[in-house]
Design an enzyme around this catalytic site. Sequence first.
Site, PDB file in Angstrom:
ATOM      1  N   GLU A   1       3.955   2.345  15.352  1.00  0.00           N
ATOM      2  CA  GLU A   1       4.706   2.360  14.394  1.00  0.00           C
ATOM      3  C   GLU A   1       3.894   1.990  13.098  1.00  0.00           C
ATOM      4  OE1 GLU A   1       8.160   1.857  11.849  1.00  0.00           O
ATOM      5  OE2 GLU A   1       7.690   3.206  13.719  1.00  0.00           O
TER       6      GLU A   1
ATOM      7  N   TYR B   1      -7.316  10.288  10.291  1.00  0.00           N
ATOM      8  CA  TYR B   1      -6.669  10.868  11.405  1.00  0.00           C
ATOM      9  C   TYR B   1      -7.373  12.048  11.814  1.00  0.00           C
ATOM     10  CZ  TYR B   1      -3.301   7.244  10.580  1.00  0.00           C
ATOM     11  OH  TYR B   1      -2.522   5.888  10.326  1.00  0.00           O
TER      12      TYR B   1
ATOM     13  N   GLY C   1     -14.970  -0.341  11.137  1.00  0.00           N
ATOM     14  CA  GLY C   1     -14.547   0.562  12.430  1.00  0.00           C
ATOM     15  C   GLY C   1     -13.328  -0.229  13.044  1.00  0.00           C
TER      16      GLY C   1
ATOM     17  N   VAL D   1      -5.236  -2.087   8.221  1.00  0.00           N
ATOM     18  CA  VAL D   1      -6.353  -2.984   8.118  1.00  0.00           C
ATOM     19  C   VAL D   1      -6.484  -3.442   6.795  1.00  0.00           C
ATOM     20  CG1 VAL D   1      -8.910  -3.078   8.180  1.00  0.00           C
ATOM     21  CG2 VAL D   1      -7.764  -1.785  10.083  1.00  0.00           C
TER      22      VAL D   1
ATOM     23  N   GLY E   1     -13.651   0.200   6.767  1.00  0.00           N
ATOM     24  CA  GLY E   1     -15.129   0.786   6.871  1.00  0.00           C
ATOM     25  C   GLY E   1     -16.038   0.114   7.848  1.00  0.00           C
TER      26      GLY E   1
ATOM     27  N   GLY F   1     -10.043   0.148  12.038  1.00  0.00           N
ATOM     28  CA  GLY F   1      -8.967   0.957  12.401  1.00  0.00           C
ATOM     29  C   GLY F   1      -9.258   1.773  13.754  1.00  0.00           C
TER      30      GLY F   1
ATOM     31  N   TYR G   1       0.713  -1.117  -0.046  1.00  0.00           N
ATOM     32  CA  TYR G   1      -0.066   0.024  -0.060  1.00  0.00           C
ATOM     33  C   TYR G   1       0.955   1.345   0.157  1.00  0.00           C
ATOM     34  CZ  TYR G   1      -3.359   3.471   1.559  1.00  0.00           C
ATOM     35  OH  TYR G   1      -4.195   4.681   1.638  1.00  0.00           O
ATOM     36  N   GLU G   2       1.988   1.120   0.562  1.00  0.00           N
ATOM     37  CA  GLU G   2       2.911   2.634   0.869  1.00  0.00           C
ATOM     38  C   GLU G   2       3.869   2.387  -0.345  1.00  0.00           C
ATOM     39  OE1 GLU G   2       4.551   2.591   4.800  1.00  0.00           O
ATOM     40  OE2 GLU G   2       2.587   3.199   5.567  1.00  0.00           O
TER      41      GLU G   2
ATOM     42  N   ASN H   1      -1.296  10.115   1.398  1.00  0.00           N
ATOM     43  CA  ASN H   1      -2.270   9.023   1.960  1.00  0.00           C
ATOM     44  C   ASN H   1      -3.353   9.737   2.383  1.00  0.00           C
ATOM     45  OD1 ASN H   1      -3.370   7.012   2.904  1.00  0.00           O
ATOM     46  ND2 ASN H   1      -1.796   6.117   3.909  1.00  0.00           N
TER      47      ASN H   1
END
Length: 166
Positions: free
Chosen positions: A90, A138, A102, A94, A100, A104, A32-33, A131
């Site tokens: 760190e 957040y 909940g 998910v 979606g 995370g 993903y990153e 991101n």
Amino acid sequence: MARTLTDDAVLRAARPGDENGILDCIAALAVYEREPDAVENTAEAIAETLFGAEPRAFAHVVERDGVIVGIAIWFLTYSTWTGRHGIWLEDLFVDEDQRGRGYGKALIASLAEVCVERGYSRLEWTVLDWNAPSIAFYRSIGAVPMSEWTTQRLVGAELTALATAV
């Protein structure tokens, strides 16, 4: 600390036997990153880090139908200004097909709960500036960016050179 979430998923502290599921989440996070080849970690290293004689890192997991679908890996920090510990998150991840629900929010809330219970002063982490979905998440939970701070890192040859410079 185990609690049941939606769809009978369970949020709990990681335990021996979770290493491969945690490693799968770490690998998926690397993809993903945009760093799919960056993971050098192993199930054995995770076992030693999280469950060895002197653990220095910790993890909470979300397990659904016997599969780990989310992780929060963290360790303690210390603030000289407050004189108290904090938590550095760190990795929070998910599985894409489980988002979606909940999970995370439940994972990060479990770390906030640890902070409050233990009198820790901070819960901190970094996020990649591109991101947008994570940044929006957040912000939705009240996190604020530390815009004056820039993460610095020493690795590889530069780390070795500094270590041997004295």
